[in-house]
Design an enzyme around this catalytic site. Structure first.
Site, PDB file in Angstrom:
ATOM      1  N   GLU A   1       0.877  -1.173   0.000  1.00  0.00           N
ATOM      2  CA  GLU A   1       0.000   0.000   0.000  1.00  0.00           C
ATOM      3  C   GLU A   1       0.909   1.216   0.000  1.00  0.00           C
ATOM      4  O   GLU A   1       1.227   1.778   1.043  1.00  0.00           O
ATOM      5  CB  GLU A   1      -0.937  -0.004   1.216  1.00  0.00           C
ATOM      6  CG  GLU A   1      -2.003   1.080   1.159  1.00  0.00           C
ATOM      7  CD  GLU A   1      -1.468   2.482   1.446  1.00  0.00           C
ATOM      8  OE1 GLU A   1      -1.283   3.261   0.475  1.00  0.00           O
ATOM      9  OE2 GLU A   1      -1.244   2.788   2.617  1.00  0.00           O
TER      10      GLU A   1
ATOM     11  N   GLU B   1       3.883   8.270  -4.102  1.00  0.00           N
ATOM     12  CA  GLU B   1       4.738   7.652  -3.084  1.00  0.00           C
ATOM     13  C   GLU B   1       5.758   6.693  -3.683  1.00  0.00           C
ATOM     14  O   GLU B   1       6.400   5.938  -2.959  1.00  0.00           O
ATOM     15  CB  GLU B   1       3.873   6.931  -2.037  1.00  0.00           C
ATOM     16  CG  GLU B   1       3.054   7.884  -1.177  1.00  0.00           C
ATOM     17  CD  GLU B   1       2.313   7.174  -0.056  1.00  0.00           C
ATOM     18  OE1 GLU B   1       2.565   5.969   0.156  1.00  0.00           O
ATOM     19  OE2 GLU B   1       1.493   7.824   0.605  1.00  0.00           O
TER      20      GLU B   1
END
Length: 577
Positions: free
Chosen positions: A71, A80
């Site tokens: 995740e 990210e």
């Protein structure tokens, strides 16, 4: 922990499989181990204080992994480092054709018309409408002060009344976690306009397919898209109802004044992505560039751009400065924060003044910006100076033995927009450090700050911050102190103060009138303050906390006040809950 439990349930007992976890941030790695101990799993999972791209098979890992669980998603999906992380994992850490959770992610977008969003990026047009003679973006330099050309995370459910949909949702990119992703891709999309209008932005979101069978999905789509769209979007595991603080939608502002659209017109959209960013060009006229901005170009958050184009906001600052400078022929003025608006206003209203800009965050970039807009605002850079010093280091020699007659601030500090309201009292501290250099009749603007509060019902925000107990059958109570959770706290322990744009916090309801709690008098050096008040509830409801903010009083007559209180309005940016 879910992976270790599933492995055990599948018969992969001791010696028949292993779970390895990566956490590069030391405090989080320590907390991870505490949670494992609380659940009796400290010997079932290996935790490496490293990024996954620092792991090596034969060193940290005994063999290539069969399953990847990850995740590493932000609101834009890629920010990210999803792509480079997956690339390294497929190259160095995973078996061929591994199983992955999630299995796939798909990004979607929709064209919208929105005056609200338009004001957040087209400063040039909006300040032209103010007709006050101050130009932050003069003709020919429209982008000299702008929002960054990127997708901006935003709770777009709150914009339901502020937007018109000009298209059906369209698919942009698919990212398959089970295979190595490309670093760069580009796609051309033909969009059929569903109504006449003016496209100001693209609102985007993503949908996760968690399993290979396509039975479990999670979506960050705004509710008004799900309710109004005839497109067959997947049904999602989260029920599509919960407000989410972590993942938001994204807004891509169409450059300039936007793009006109007519019903049934086909609009050409080019979408591209690199390793961390998705970009758009509508009708191929927008200029997308990864080059660094010029030295005189400044980028601010969308909310700040909207404020700088707001007629009432500008009028308040211009009126207060004009009143403060009345009767002063050649004052020496210091702009104590990062307000380029005030620097331009002061320099424009009294060209004979000497203006010293502290610009603690902008520094030389702020000076270069002022130089670029000086001619349009009819002031000379000969009388403007950027001091590359802290206020505590300034001397009369720096001022050429001239006392300071005027100290001004918004207060606004570049790069610190998410601060708690009272952290902007940094202005009071700066004014105090300048005290030995002030003339006897020096004017301080703002004159004071008033800490105000209002009881609020905030069920969505409360749920996102409340104490954790059982999560998927695992005890997470040990994380509450570290995370600063709210509710179910022991004894007299209080929840934390958190900076939020209150209009972005899901459902909200005011339960009381607005109360004043404390005054900060900037005409005096900084000192300890105390205040208390009794709150009378005016409406029924569950009180989850208090929105707390500062109103900035600009003049001695208390007639010009800028509020930062809560409301569905960028001009009242945020409170603290």
């Amino acid at each position: 922990m879910m992976a270790a439990r599933a492995l055990a349930a599948a018969g992969g007992g001791e010696g028949r499989g292993s779970v390895s976890a990566c956490e590069a941030y030391l405090p989080m790695a320590k907390l991870t181990r505490r949670v494992f101990r609380a659940n009796g799993m400290e010997n079932k999972i290996k935790v490496f204080l490293k990024r996954s791209d620092e792991l090596r098979v034969g060193v940290e890992l005994d063999s290539r992994a069969d399953i990847l669980v990850s995740e590493i998603l932000d609101s834009e999906l890629l920010g990210e480092g999803l792509i480079p992380t997956l690339q390294h994992a497929h190259d160095m850490l995973l078996v061929k054709n591994p199983k992955t959770v999630p299995y796939r992610a798909t990004t979607y977008g929709v064209l919208v018309e929105s005056t609200f969003l338009w004001k957040m990026h087209d400063l040039h047009s909006n300040e032209a409408n103010t007709e006050d003679g101050v130009w932050l973006t003069p003709d020919g330099t429209q982008n000299i002060l702008s929002v960054k050309l990127q997708q901006h995370a935003m709770q777009c459910d709150a914009l339901a009344d502020e937007i018109r949909l000009l298209s059906e949702p369209f698919k942009v990119f698919e990212f398959d976690f089970w295979k190595r992703p490309d670093s760069h891709r580009e796609t051309k999309i033909e969009i059929k306009a569903t109504a006449d209008g003016h496209a100001h932005a693209i609102i985007s979101w993503w949908v996760l397919q968690l399993d290979s069978a396509g039975s479990i999905f999670y979506s960050t789509a705004p509710r008004w898209v799900r309710q109004s769209s005839g497109v067959d979007l997947p049904q999602c595991a989260n029920g599509m109802k919960d407000w989410c603080d972590h993942w938001k939608q994204c807004v891509w502002f169409i450059q300039g004044t936007g793009a006109p659209a007519m019903k049934d017109q086909i609009l050409a959209l080019r979408a591209s992505h690199d390793q961390t960013i998705i970009s758009y060009q509508l009708n191929m006229n927008d200029e997308i560039s990864s080059r660094s901005p010029k030295s005189d170009h400044l980028t601010l958050l969308p909310e700040r751009i909207a404020l700088y184009g707001d007629k009432a906001w500008r009028s308040a600052l211009i009126g207060a400065v004009r009143n403060a400078m009345s009767g002063r022929s050649s004052p020496t003025c210091i702009v104590a924060d990062d307000s380029v608006l005030l620097a331009v206003i002061v320099s424009s209203l009294l060209p004979s003044s000497k203006v010293i800009t502290m610009f603690p965050g902008l520094r030389d970039k702020g000076f270069n910006y002022l130089r670029a807009v000086a001619d349009a605002n009819k002031f000379s850079m000969d009388r403007i100076e950027v001091i590359g010093k802290k206020a505590s280091s300034l001397t009369m020699n720096d001022l050429k033995d001239e006392k300071i007659n005027l100290v001004v601030g918004e207060p606004f500090y570049h790069g610190s927009e998410g601060m708690l309201p009272w952290q902007n009292l940094r202005f009071w501290n700066e004014r105090t450090l300048l005290d030995p250099l002030l003339s006897e009749d020096a004017f301080i603007m703002p004159c004071k700050g008033i800490l105000r509060l209002c009881a609020m019902s905030l069920p969505d925000l409360w749920r996102s911050r409340c104490s954790l107990k059982d999560v998927e059958g695992f005890d997470h109570s040990v994380v509450n102190d570290t995370f600063g959770a709210c509710g179910d706290l022991s004894g007299e322990q209080q929840g934390p103060c958190l900076p939020y744009y209150v209009w972005q916090c899901g459902y909200t309801k005011k339960l009381s009138l607005v109360y004043s709690l404390m005054d900060f008098n900037f005409s005096e050096p900084i000192h300890s303050c105390f205040g208390k008040t009794k709150i009378k509830f005016a409406h029924d409801g569950i009180c989850h906390g208090f929105a707390v903010w500062i109103d900035w009083v600009l003049d001695e007559k208390n007639s010009i006040v800028i509020s930062t209180g809560p409301g569905k309005d960028y001009a009242r940016p945020y409170g603290t809950v």
